[in-house]
Write a protein that holds these residues in place. Structure first.
Motif, mmCIF file in Angstrom:
data_model
loop_
_atom_site.group_PDB
_atom_site.id
_atom_site.type_symbol
_atom_site.label_atom_id
_atom_site.label_comp_id
_atom_site.label_asym_id
_atom_site.label_seq_id
_atom_site.Cartn_x
_atom_site.Cartn_y
_atom_site.Cartn_z
ATOM 1 N N SER A 36 -18.356 81.152 -32.355
ATOM 2 C CA SER A 36 -17.159 80.201 -32.606
ATOM 3 C C SER A 36 -17.313 78.793 -32.794
ATOM 4 N N SER A 37 -18.585 78.515 -33.101
ATOM 5 C CA SER A 37 -18.816 76.968 -33.701
ATOM 6 C C SER A 37 -18.167 76.703 -35.061
ATOM 7 N N GLU A 38 -18.162 77.534 -35.896
ATOM 8 C CA GLU A 38 -17.555 77.399 -37.247
ATOM 9 C C GLU A 38 -16.058 77.326 -37.127
ATOM 10 N N THR A 39 -15.455 78.391 -36.295
ATOM 11 C CA THR A 39 -14.106 78.253 -36.197
ATOM 12 C C THR A 39 -13.551 76.813 -35.562
ATOM 13 N N LEU A 40 -14.472 76.223 -34.337
ATOM 14 C CA LEU A 40 -14.335 75.053 -33.881
ATOM 15 C C LEU A 40 -14.221 73.910 -34.743
ATOM 16 N N PHE A 41 -15.252 74.011 -35.653
ATOM 17 C CA PHE A 41 -15.387 72.845 -36.769
ATOM 18 C C PHE A 41 -14.155 72.908 -37.665
ATOM 19 N N LEU A 42 -13.785 74.052 -38.162
ATOM 20 C CA LEU A 42 -12.497 74.209 -38.899
ATOM 21 C C LEU A 42 -11.285 73.667 -38.251
ATOM 22 N N LEU A 43 -11.079 73.929 -37.044
ATOM 23 C CA LEU A 43 -9.931 73.576 -36.233
ATOM 24 C C LEU A 43 -9.896 71.975 -36.083
ATOM 25 N N GLY A 44 -11.270 71.387 -35.818
ATOM 26 C CA GLY A 44 -11.181 69.995 -35.777
ATOM 27 C C GLY A 44 -10.835 69.336 -37.505
ATOM 28 N N PRO A 57 -5.975 73.385 -29.863
ATOM 29 C CA PRO A 57 -6.749 74.599 -29.714
ATOM 30 C C PRO A 57 -8.225 74.022 -30.000
ATOM 31 N N ALA A 58 -8.466 73.087 -30.829
ATOM 32 C CA ALA A 58 -9.962 72.576 -30.993
ATOM 33 C C ALA A 58 -10.401 72.070 -29.722
ATOM 34 N N ILE A 59 -9.513 71.394 -28.962
ATOM 35 C CA ILE A 59 -10.140 70.717 -27.703
ATOM 36 C C ILE A 59 -10.514 71.922 -26.646
ATOM 37 N N LEU A 60 -9.509 72.738 -26.562
ATOM 38 C CA LEU A 60 -9.572 73.824 -25.498
ATOM 39 C C LEU A 60 -10.890 74.869 -25.917
ATOM 40 N N LEU A 61 -11.132 75.095 -27.222
ATOM 41 C CA LEU A 61 -11.954 75.956 -27.640
ATOM 42 C C LEU A 61 -13.427 75.255 -27.546
ATOM 43 N N GLY A 62 -13.544 73.898 -27.797
ATOM 44 C CA GLY A 62 -14.684 73.155 -27.895
ATOM 45 C C GLY A 62 -15.314 73.114 -26.504
ATOM 46 N N ARG A 63 -14.308 72.848 -25.412
ATOM 47 C CA ARG A 63 -14.969 72.823 -24.011
ATOM 48 C C ARG A 63 -15.772 74.051 -23.627
ATOM 49 N N LEU A 64 -15.126 75.271 -24.094
ATOM 50 C CA LEU A 64 -15.526 76.573 -24.023
ATOM 51 C C LEU A 64 -16.914 76.805 -24.694
ATOM 52 N N VAL A 65 -16.862 76.373 -25.959
ATOM 53 C CA VAL A 65 -18.277 76.423 -26.784
ATOM 54 C C VAL A 65 -19.225 75.759 -26.441
#
Length: 424
Positions: A36-44, A57-65
């Protein structure tokens, strides 16, 4: 809220149980990027444009990743890219939130002060947590969070302070502009009301004063507008009273003028009546003679003369129509005689006219018959004259025995070149 950074050194693994050494995992030997790192980068990156719609969504996913990468014991890579996406999402959300707070603060002063106060309180909490030993737990937690994520906490505090101050100043500037505009509108409405009052346009003055009450914010201006409105009412009452007095004076003048004209008309009418009485006294004998002549000519059936005399009598009597003379006994008797004679005279004139028309028609018929007989006689004489003419031969001599009236010229001018015409 910013997520806390994972510890710089991974936790020590538990002690291995005694016995043979376990076989090392292949995942630990060959780490791979987190799924999910690439998805997180694209959301950011998208949060820079879409704000909280992609930033949250980027903040929530970033905490998890980031938590999974920290706990993976080296199996996952891409921490730097994931952290960059997390921070971009945080920055985009923060920027859009601050813009929204600025818009709301620029429209509402208390909101702007509340945002500014929140920034001040957050900064004081961090300062107290860093500088005071044994600070309360919330202050210590705020100081610890600022040390773990300074890239997120300090810009947020600075943004709150700047947005609150900017919103408050913008609201104050807008209020000042509105106050200046309202003051100008108040002065203009009061000036227009004064001009309308001077021009005696009371409804227009009241309209401008209503506008002044809605735009004037100072007590003195409102009191002046109230005094002007009272002055409008007083002047309107004076104007109404003055118009009523002028209207009453005008009606009085009209009544006096009407009475004067009526008296003058009565005087003229009386003068006309006197003149008519004198005139009738002079012409009454002549009118009576004309009526007598008309009656005598009607008896003699001389209708034209009767009509002429009767018309002269009527013309003379018309002069006295509408006067008291017409209602006098002598004039009424003359009118009665004229009215009695008129049908007989008109019938006699009409009969005479028809008789004359009949005589004229007969005369025209006799004249036409005489002209026709005369034309026939002329034609017969011409025929006789033509029949008595000798035949003219072609050599210019006249035939001794042939006349032009013969039906045939056989044998005529046989030795003289033939027949060429009749004697001229």
């Amino acid at each position: 809220m910013a997520d806390q950074d994972p510890p710089s050194t991974p936790p020590e693994p538990p002690a291995a149980p005694p016995g043979p050494s376990p076989v090392p995992s292949l995942e630990g030997l060959f780490p791979r990027p987190h799924p999910s790192s690439e998805t997180l980068f694209l959301l950011g990156v998208a949060a820079i444009v879409l704000g909280p719609f992609a930033g949250v969504p980027a903040i929530l996913l970033g905490r998890l990743v980031l938590r999974e990468i920290a706990r993976s014991e080296g199996r996952y890579t891409g921490e730097a890219r994931a952290r960059l996406g997390f921070r971009l999402g945080w920055a985009g959300t923060q920027v859009y939130t601050l813009l929204l707070l600025y818009v709301i603060g620029a429209a509402s002063g208390p909101v702007a002060l509340a945002v500014l106060g929140a920034g001040v309180v957050a900064g004081l909490a961090i300062a107290i947590g860093d500088s005071v030993a044994g600070a309360p737990r919330p202050f210590a937690a705020a100081a610890r969070a600022s040390r773990q994520a300074p890239w997120g906490i300090y810009p947020a505090i600075a943004g709150l302070l700047g947005v609150g101050l900017a919103g408050f100043l913008t609201k104050q500037s807008a209020d000042e502009r509105a106050r200046v505009e309202a003051l100008a509108a108040c002065q203009e409405a009061r000036r227009s009301a004064g001009e309308a009052l001077e021009a005696a346009s009371f409804d227009l003055a009241r309209s401008h004063l209503r506008e002044a009450r809605t735009t004037c914010v100072e007590g003195a201006a409102l009191q002046e507008a109230a005094r002007t409105e009272a002055d409008v009412d007083a002047r309107e009452r004076e104007a109404i009273q003055q118009r009523a007095e002028e209207e009453a004076a005008r009606k009085a003048r009209e009544r006096v003028e009407e009475e004067r004209e009526r008296a003058e008309e009565e005087r003229r009418q009386a003068e006309r009546e006197r003149a008519a009485a004198v005139r009738f006294k002079d012409v009454a004998p002549a009118i009576a003679r004309q009526v007598q002549v008309a009656s005598a000519r009607a008896t003699q059936r001389r209708w034209d003369d009767a009509q002429a005399a009767l018309s002269q009598a009527e013309l003379a009597l018309d002069e006295f129509r509408g006067t008291d003379v017409q209602r006098s006994e002598r004039c009424a008797a003359l009118l009665a005689q004229v009215v009695r004679l008129r049908p007989d005279v008109d019938a006699g004139v009409e009969q005479t006219r028809r008789r004359r028309e009949e005589e004229e028609r007969r005369r025209q018929e006799l004249k036409a018959a005489a002209e026709e007989r005369l034309q026939l006689m002329k034609e017969a004489a011409e025929e006789r004259r033509q029949a008595s003419l000798r035949v003219q031969c072609c050599d210019g001599t006249l035939s001794p025995s042939c006349l032009c009236g013969r039906p045939s010229y056989r044998g005529c001018c046989s030795h003289h070149g033939g027949v060429c015409g009749c004697q001229d």
